[in-house]
Scaffold this motif. Structure first.
Motif, PDB file in Angstrom:
ATOM      1  N   LEU A 100      -1.106  -0.948  -4.378  1.00  0.00           N
ATOM      2  CA  LEU A 100      -2.314  -0.128  -4.251  1.00  0.00           C
ATOM      3  C   LEU A 100      -1.840   1.284  -3.940  1.00  0.00           C
ATOM      4  CD1 LEU A 100      -4.666  -2.449  -2.130  1.00  0.00           C
ATOM      5  CD2 LEU A 100      -4.258  -2.434  -4.609  1.00  0.00           C
ATOM      6  N   TYR A 101      -2.023   2.185  -4.897  1.00  0.00           N
ATOM      7  CA  TYR A 101      -1.428   3.512  -4.826  1.00  0.00           C
ATOM      8  C   TYR A 101      -2.466   4.571  -4.477  1.00  0.00           C
ATOM      9  CZ  TYR A 101       0.684   7.860  -6.560  1.00  0.00           C
ATOM     10  OH  TYR A 101       1.141   9.150  -6.683  1.00  0.00           O
TER      11      TYR A 101
ATOM     12  N   VAL B  79      -7.581   8.035  -6.140  1.00  0.00           N
ATOM     13  CA  VAL B  79      -7.359   9.477  -6.115  1.00  0.00           C
ATOM     14  C   VAL B  79      -7.001  10.022  -4.728  1.00  0.00           C
ATOM     15  CG1 VAL B  79      -8.811   9.865  -8.126  1.00  0.00           C
ATOM     16  CG2 VAL B  79      -9.835  10.002  -5.840  1.00  0.00           C
ATOM     17  N   GLY B  80      -7.435   9.381  -3.656  1.00  0.00           N
ATOM     18  CA  GLY B  80      -7.090   9.854  -2.329  1.00  0.00           C
ATOM     19  C   GLY B  80      -7.650  11.225  -2.014  1.00  0.00           C
TER      20      GLY B  80
ATOM     21  N   ILE C  78       0.876  -1.173   0.000  1.00  0.00           N
ATOM     22  CA  ILE C  78       0.000   0.000   0.000  1.00  0.00           C
ATOM     23  C   ILE C  78       0.913   1.223   0.000  1.00  0.00           C
ATOM     24  CG2 ILE C  78      -1.783   1.285   1.208  1.00  0.00           C
ATOM     25  CD1 ILE C  78      -2.772  -1.310   2.413  1.00  0.00           C
ATOM     26  N   LEU C  79       0.968   1.884  -1.137  1.00  0.00           N
ATOM     27  CA  LEU C  79       1.823   3.058  -1.326  1.00  0.00           C
ATOM     28  C   LEU C  79       0.967   4.301  -1.132  1.00  0.00           C
ATOM     29  CD1 LEU C  79       4.413   4.488  -2.240  1.00  0.00           C
ATOM     30  CD2 LEU C  79       3.664   4.122  -4.603  1.00  0.00           C
ATOM     31  N   ASP C  80       1.173   4.988  -0.039  1.00  0.00           N
ATOM     32  CA  ASP C  80       0.303   6.095   0.355  1.00  0.00           C
ATOM     33  C   ASP C  80       1.067   7.408   0.260  1.00  0.00           C
ATOM     34  OD1 ASP C  80      -1.430   7.864   1.612  1.00  0.00           O
ATOM     35  OD2 ASP C  80      -2.183   6.341   2.985  1.00  0.00           O
ATOM     36  N   LEU C  81       0.719   8.207  -0.761  1.00  0.00           N
ATOM     37  CA  LEU C  81       1.364   9.509  -0.940  1.00  0.00           C
ATOM     38  C   LEU C  81       0.400  10.662  -0.689  1.00  0.00           C
ATOM     39  CD1 LEU C  81       3.707   8.888  -4.007  1.00  0.00           C
ATOM     40  CD2 LEU C  81       4.118   8.508  -1.573  1.00  0.00           C
TER      41      LEU C  81
END
Length: 230
Positions: free
Chosen positions: A147-148, A192-193, A72-75
């Motif tokens: 999962l970005y 999209v976050g 899980i890549l959370d930016l």
């Protein structure tokens, strides 16, 4: 109390997140127009997040044996505290959060990798740090899917941001993430976050950077044929 409308919207977004991941496994790359509700915990919502769609998708993919390892890549500018908490003892899931150190949540959880950034971090520093760290995470953990969470609240004019990324910086970030994953032959599902602006047209343009970058990478890598059935 959660209203029917809120529950229906959250449930739909959750389904879209899972479908996007399934499509990414099939075609190497897929993006959603929603998703990334990373603050929700198992027993409570938090930070505008009712249901943690990334956590649910991760659990389903693992339980159905579609993958063995998930990154899980959370930016998003806010730490993915819900994901960090949920997967803190799960070796099959690597939680990576690069976020504003002085932003919500006040009480941070412990991700597998946390990169807190000072207020005002600009394009150059942000992209350099990301470029130094992401390839080694992919090589070391060897995820079957990424999962970005591509939150655009890192933008310099975001209402809840505090970082200093420009439109150009956001576009470069999306291209960098997608290209790094695809070059390593790792499927990536983009969401999209977060993003906050009173001008919804401006906000939509920022979110669209993910999809424009995905189209460019789709063409560049010649994607379109399913790699395997999800």
């Amino acid at each position: 109390m959660m209203s029917y409308v809120m529950h229906a919207a959250s449930s739909s977004a959750r389904g879209g997140t899972l479908l996007t991941a399934r499509l990414a496994l099939q075609y190497k790359l897929a993006c959603n127009t929603a998703g990334g509700t990373h603050h929700a915990f198992p027993d409570a919502g938090s930070g505008f997040c009712i249901i943690n769609d990334l956590a649910i998708t991760t659990r389903v993919l693992l339980q159905e044996a579609l993958v063995q390892r998930v990154l899980i890549l959370d930016l998003d500018v806010h730490q993915g505290d819900g994901n960090a908490f949920i997967f803190q003892d799960d070796p099959a899931v690597f939680t990576f959060s690069m976020h504003g150190a002085g932003n919500f949540p006040t009480r941070k959880q412990i991700s597998d990798m946390d990169i807190p950034l000072p207020d005002g971090t600009n394009d150059t520093t942000y992209l350099r740090v990301l470029g130094e760290v992401l390839p080694s995470v992919l090589t070391g953990f060897r995820p079957d899917i990424v999962l970005y969470d591509a939150g655009v609240d890192t933008h310099m004019h975001d209402s809840l941001g505090k970082l200093n990324l420009t439109d150009k910086g956001l576009r470069r970030r999306e291209l960098q993430v997608l290209d790094t994953c695809l070059a390593a032959d790792i499927p990536v599902a983009g969401y999209v976050g977060g993003g906050y602006s009173p001008d919804l047209t401006v906000l939509a343009r920022r979110h669209c950077q993910l999809h424009r970058a995905a189209k460019e990478m789709w063409d560049s890598y010649g994607l379109g044929q399913p790699s395997h059935d999800p």
